[in-house]
Design a protein around this motif. Structure first.
Motif: not given
Length: 202
Positions: A42, A44-47, A169, A191-193
């Motif tokens: 993966i 990039c992600y934000e969580a 995820t 959790f967001k890609k």
């Protein structure tokens, strides 16, 4: 001539059908191994990530917001007071309480990076540990895999990663000590890609 064309087309149909089934399965129904690999790759992600640290004094909880870029590093916000930016050459600490900014060696924090997908999935997977289940996390069907940490820390010996099979995820990570007792739980929320992380954050 037309009969030959019709026969050729009819003979091709089964092969085309099989090819479409293979392609469809790979895209729409990836194997458990492929889902784990996609998490490792993966970009990039934000969580929101919660750490529950267990020790002789009880439990300590830390709520963080994390911005992950496989190529540029990871930003972890510990509320408004402390921000850490993890890069290959060290950890930048932004301390808003004392209004200071400094860099520390990566070896001084081995715990928080266990939540980073490229870090946790860089450890060897224990043989025959990858399986599918539905007991630990309510109604969620998840993939479970055990990883050997090799951190020279008896409190951080084996990590068990849980991945939501439907959404592909991470749900959480449980870390066990050398005696098989869990010493750390990492819970992923929201959790967001994403396509990219703002450069100003890293």
């Amino acid at each position: 001539m037309k009969k030959k064309i019709i026969i050729a087309v009819l003979l091709c149909i089964p092969f085309i059908s099989i090819l479409l089934v293979i392609v469809f399965r790979g895209v729409m129904l990836p194997t458990n191994e492929e889902i784990i690999k996609s998490l490792k790759d993966i970009k990039c992600y934000e969580a929101n990530v919660e750490y529950i640290i267990k020790n002789s004094r009880g439990e300590e909880r830390e709520d963080t917001v994390q911005y992950y870029s496989k190529d540029k590093g990871v930003r972890v916000e510990f509320g408004e007071d402390i921000v850490k930016v993890y890069k290959n050459d060290g950890i930048q600490v932004i301390d808003n309480i004392s209004n200071s900014d400094y860099v520390i060696d990566k070896s001084l924090d081995v715990l928080h990076p266990l939540a980073f997908m490229n870090k946790i999935l860089s450890f060897p997977i224990k043989s025959d540990s990858l399986k599918q289940d539905q007991e630990e996390w309510g109604d969620t069907v998840y993939i479970q895999v055990d990883l050997e940490l090799f951190l020279d820390n008896e409190h951080l010996n084996i990590a068990r990663l849980f991945v939501d099979k439907k959404n592909r995820t991470p749900i959480g990570i449980i870390v066990y000590n050398k005696d098989g007792e869990d010493t750390l739980r990492i819970i992923f929320k929201d959790f967001k890609k994403v396509k990219q992380i703002d450069d100003s954050l890293l």
